[in-house]
Design a protein around this motif. Structure first.
Motif, PDB file in Angstrom:
ATOM      1  N   UNK A  53       0.747  -1.200   0.012  1.00  0.00           N
ATOM      2  CA  UNK A  53      -0.737   0.046   0.248  1.00  0.00           C
ATOM      3  C   UNK A  53       0.911   1.624   0.042  1.00  0.00           C
ATOM      4  N   UNK A  54       1.956   1.264   0.061  1.00  0.00           N
ATOM      5  CA  UNK A  54       2.681   2.213  -0.139  1.00  0.00           C
ATOM      6  C   UNK A  54       2.479   3.243  -0.702  1.00  0.00           C
ATOM      7  N   UNK A  55       2.576   3.075  -2.114  1.00  0.00           N
ATOM      8  CA  UNK A  55       2.173   4.217  -2.972  1.00  0.00           C
ATOM      9  C   UNK A  55       0.923   4.424  -2.980  1.00  0.00           C
ATOM     10  N   UNK A  56      -0.469   3.682  -2.716  1.00  0.00           N
ATOM     11  CA  UNK A  56      -1.447   4.852  -2.291  1.00  0.00           C
ATOM     12  C   UNK A  56      -0.684   5.604  -1.115  1.00  0.00           C
ATOM     13  N   UNK A  57      -0.159   5.421  -0.142  1.00  0.00           N
ATOM     14  CA  UNK A  57       0.069   5.974   0.637  1.00  0.00           C
ATOM     15  C   UNK A  57       0.755   7.376  -0.167  1.00  0.00           C
ATOM     16  N   UNK A  58       1.606   7.326  -0.791  1.00  0.00           N
ATOM     17  CA  UNK A  58       2.183   7.958  -1.282  1.00  0.00           C
ATOM     18  C   UNK A  58       1.394   9.315  -2.511  1.00  0.00           C
ATOM     19  N   UNK A  92       1.735  19.484   6.041  1.00  0.00           N
ATOM     20  CA  UNK A  92       0.537  18.551   5.449  1.00  0.00           C
ATOM     21  C   UNK A  92       1.417  17.879   5.049  1.00  0.00           C
ATOM     22  N   UNK A  93       2.584  17.232   4.849  1.00  0.00           N
ATOM     23  CA  UNK A  93       3.385  16.481   4.275  1.00  0.00           C
ATOM     24  C   UNK A  93       3.502  15.831   5.330  1.00  0.00           C
ATOM     25  N   UNK A  94       3.965  16.018   6.455  1.00  0.00           N
ATOM     26  CA  UNK A  94       5.119  15.576   7.752  1.00  0.00           C
ATOM     27  C   UNK A  94       3.940  15.155   8.700  1.00  0.00           C
ATOM     28  N   UNK A  95       2.354  15.952   8.125  1.00  0.00           N
ATOM     29  CA  UNK A  95       1.619  16.310   9.868  1.00  0.00           C
ATOM     30  C   UNK A  95       1.073  14.378   9.588  1.00  0.00           C
ATOM     31  N   UNK A  96       1.455  13.974  11.343  1.00  0.00           N
ATOM     32  CA  UNK A  96       1.073  12.592  11.974  1.00  0.00           C
ATOM     33  C   UNK A  96      -0.485  12.298  13.050  1.00  0.00           C
ATOM     34  N   UNK A  97      -0.541  13.875  13.780  1.00  0.00           N
ATOM     35  CA  UNK A  97      -1.182  14.012  14.366  1.00  0.00           C
ATOM     36  C   UNK A  97      -2.875  13.772  14.301  1.00  0.00           C
ATOM     37  N   UNK A 105      15.544   4.579   7.014  1.00  0.00           N
ATOM     38  CA  UNK A 105      15.439   3.967   4.909  1.00  0.00           C
ATOM     39  C   UNK A 105      13.820   4.551   5.237  1.00  0.00           C
ATOM     40  N   UNK A 106      12.738   4.961   6.492  1.00  0.00           N
ATOM     41  CA  UNK A 106      11.602   5.680   6.201  1.00  0.00           C
ATOM     42  C   UNK A 106      11.763   6.661   6.521  1.00  0.00           C
ATOM     43  N   UNK A 107      13.005   7.558   7.295  1.00  0.00           N
ATOM     44  CA  UNK A 107      12.552   8.569   7.626  1.00  0.00           C
ATOM     45  C   UNK A 107      13.108   9.719   6.006  1.00  0.00           C
ATOM     46  N   UNK A 108      13.973   8.633   5.436  1.00  0.00           N
ATOM     47  CA  UNK A 108      14.652   9.703   3.918  1.00  0.00           C
ATOM     48  C   UNK A 108      13.769   9.328   3.327  1.00  0.00           C
ATOM     49  N   UNK A 109      13.163   7.794   3.583  1.00  0.00           N
ATOM     50  CA  UNK A 109      11.768   8.283   2.429  1.00  0.00           C
ATOM     51  C   UNK A 109      11.129   8.817   2.578  1.00  0.00           C
ATOM     52  N   UNK A 110      10.251   9.075   3.593  1.00  0.00           N
ATOM     53  CA  UNK A 110       9.123   9.774   3.991  1.00  0.00           C
ATOM     54  C   UNK A 110       9.662  11.537   3.408  1.00  0.00           C
ATOM     55  N   UNK A 111      10.926  11.942   4.004  1.00  0.00           N
ATOM     56  CA  UNK A 111      11.658  13.172   4.014  1.00  0.00           C
ATOM     57  C   UNK A 111      12.154  13.412   2.498  1.00  0.00           C
ATOM     58  N   UNK A 112      12.268  12.424   1.283  1.00  0.00           N
ATOM     59  CA  UNK A 112      12.932  13.191   0.478  1.00  0.00           C
ATOM     60  C   UNK A 112      12.041  13.902  -0.730  1.00  0.00           C
ATOM     61  N   UNK A 124       9.814  16.959   0.111  1.00  0.00           N
ATOM     62  CA  UNK A 124      10.104  17.620   0.674  1.00  0.00           C
ATOM     63  C   UNK A 124      11.365  18.655   0.443  1.00  0.00           C
ATOM     64  N   UNK A 125      12.858  17.930   0.640  1.00  0.00           N
ATOM     65  CA  UNK A 125      13.968  17.972   0.325  1.00  0.00           C
ATOM     66  C   UNK A 125      14.259  18.730  -1.674  1.00  0.00           C
ATOM     67  N   UNK A 126      13.635  17.683  -2.687  1.00  0.00           N
ATOM     68  CA  UNK A 126      13.507  18.373  -3.623  1.00  0.00           C
ATOM     69  C   UNK A 126      12.820  19.490  -3.570  1.00  0.00           C
ATOM     70  N   UNK A 127      11.956  19.202  -3.616  1.00  0.00           N
ATOM     71  CA  UNK A 127      11.173  20.628  -3.590  1.00  0.00           C
ATOM     72  C   UNK A 127      12.235  21.760  -2.902  1.00  0.00           C
ATOM     73  N   UNK A 128      12.416  21.598  -1.925  1.00  0.00           N
ATOM     74  CA  UNK A 128      13.094  22.465  -1.710  1.00  0.00           C
ATOM     75  C   UNK A 128      14.115  23.399  -2.353  1.00  0.00           C
ATOM     76  N   UNK A 129      14.656  22.165  -2.733  1.00  0.00           N
ATOM     77  CA  UNK A 129      16.112  23.079  -3.987  1.00  0.00           C
ATOM     78  C   UNK A 129      15.038  23.453  -5.195  1.00  0.00           C
ATOM     79  N   UNK A 130      14.359  23.231  -5.771  1.00  0.00           N
ATOM     80  CA  UNK A 130      13.394  23.680  -6.387  1.00  0.00           C
ATOM     81  C   UNK A 130      12.726  25.018  -6.572  1.00  0.00           C
TER      82      UNK A 130
END
Length: 277
Positions: A67-72, A206-211, A247-254, A256-262
Motif C-alpha cells: 500500500x506504500x504507493x497508495x499512501x504516497x 501537511x506532508x509531515x502531519x501525523x497527529x 530508511x523510512x525517515x529518508x523516504x518520507x523526507x526526500x 520535501x527536500x527536492x521541493x526545497x531545492x526547486x
C-alpha cells in the motif's frame, strides 16, 4: 586597522556559520548512512557509518509494502490541496487586511492572530467530534479542511502586501482598474516570493502531519505516507529495526527536500525582501 578588523570579523562569522552548518547536517548524514546499513550489523554498532557493509534491503522492504504507493498518492493529494487552498485563502485575506478598509478590521485581525496562540492539540477533540458527527472521517475532505485554518499564512501575506509601495496600486486605480484586477494583475505577481515561502511551509506541514491523520484516517487505504510507514513498524524501540526506521525517515523526507531545492530562491527572496525575476 578597520579593514583588518572587518576581515577578521567576517572570517569569524563565516567560521561560526560553517560550524553551525556541520552541526545541522551531521544528524542528517547519520540518518542517511544508517538507512543503507543491514539491521543485523546495527545490532552490534552504529558508530561506523561511512564504511561497509551497505544494503538496499531497507528501501526494498518499504517499496515492497503493497500500500506504500497508495499512501504516497494520499499524501500528495492532501499536501497539494492544502497548499493550493491555503495560498488562495491567505492571499485574499492578506490583501483584504492590508489594502482595504471595512468595519471591525482591526478586531478581526487580532482574532486571527490570537489563533497563533492556540495549540493544535487543544482543538483535536472538538475537531474529531465535529467530523464524526458529519460522518466525514476517512475522506480527503476530513484530512484537508482542518489544516486550512492557519493564521500564520494570513499574517505573512498581510505583512508582505503592506510592504509593497502603494504608488503601484494607486497608478492602477488611476487607470480605472478594479480591485480584483489590481490584485490579480499587479499585487499577486509581486507577492510570489511570499507565496512560495508560504507554499513550502504549508506543504511541509501537511506532508509531515501525523497527529490529525492518525485520528481521522482509520482505514489503511486512507493513510498518508507518514501514518502508513509508522504502521509498518510494530515496535520503534527494537534495535534490529534501526536501519529500516532510518530508511523510512529518508523516504518520507526526500520529496520535501527536492521541493526545497526547486523553490529555495523564492525563500531567500522573501527573507531578503526582494522579488524574483
Amino acid at each position: 586597522m578597520n579593514i583588518v578588523g572587518n576581515n577578521l570579523a567576517d572570517r569569524l562569522v563565516l567560521a561560526a556559520v560553517i560550524a553551525l552548518a556541520i552541526v545541522w547536517v551531521a544528524p542528517l548524514m547519520w540518518v542517511f548512512a544508517l538507512s543503507f546499513k543491514p539491521n543485523e550489523f546495527l545490532t552490534q554498532r552504529t558508530d561506523v557509518i561511512f564504511s561497509g557493509p551497505f544494503t538496499l534491503k531497507n528501501y526494498i522492504d518499504i517499496i515492497g509494502t503493497s500500500a506504500v504507493f497508495r499512501w504516497i498518492v494520499n499524501s500528495i493529494i492532501v499536501a497539494l490541496s492544502q497548499t493550493l487552498a491555503m495560498l488562495v485563502l491567505a492571499s485574499l485575506a492578506g490583501y483584504g487586511f492590508a489594502r482595504t478598509e471595512f468595519p471591525g478590521k482591526n478586531v478581526l485581525f487580532v482574532l486571527v492572530l490570537a489563533g497563533l496562540a492556540v495549540p493544535e492539540q487543544a482543538i483535536i477533540v472538538p475537531l474529531h467530534l465535529m467530523f464524526a458527527d458529519l460522518e466525514m472521517h476517512n475522506t480527503y475532505t476530513a484530512l484537508i479542511l482542518p489544516r486550512l485554518a492557519m493564521p500564520f499564512g494570513v499574517y505573512l501575506m498581510t505583512q508582505y502586501f503592506k510592504a509593497i509601495p502603494r504608488d503601484i496600486e494607486e497608478a492602477a486605480l488611476l487607470d480605472n482598474a478594479s480591485r480584483l484586477k489590481i490584485f490579480f494583475r499587479v499585487l499577486l505577481p509581486l507577492s510570489i516570493p511570499a507565496q512560495a515561502t508560504l507554499g513550502i511551509f504549508t506543504f511541509l506541514h501537511a506532508w509531515n502531519d501525523y497527529l490529525w491523520p492518525l485520528i481521522s484516517a482509520s482505514k489503511p487505504e486512507m493513510y498518508t505516507l507518514t501514518l502508513g510507514l509508522a504502521s509498518t513498524q510494530s515496535n520503534f524501540g527494537q534495535s534490529e529495526g534501526i536501519g529500516y526506521l532510518m530508511s523510512q525517515a529518508v523516504f518520507a523526507g526526500l520529496p520535501v527536500f527536492i521541493l526545497y531545492l526547486f523553490f529555495q530562491k523564492y525563500i531567500i527572496a522573501a527573507v531578503s525582501g526582494t522579488t524574483v525575476k
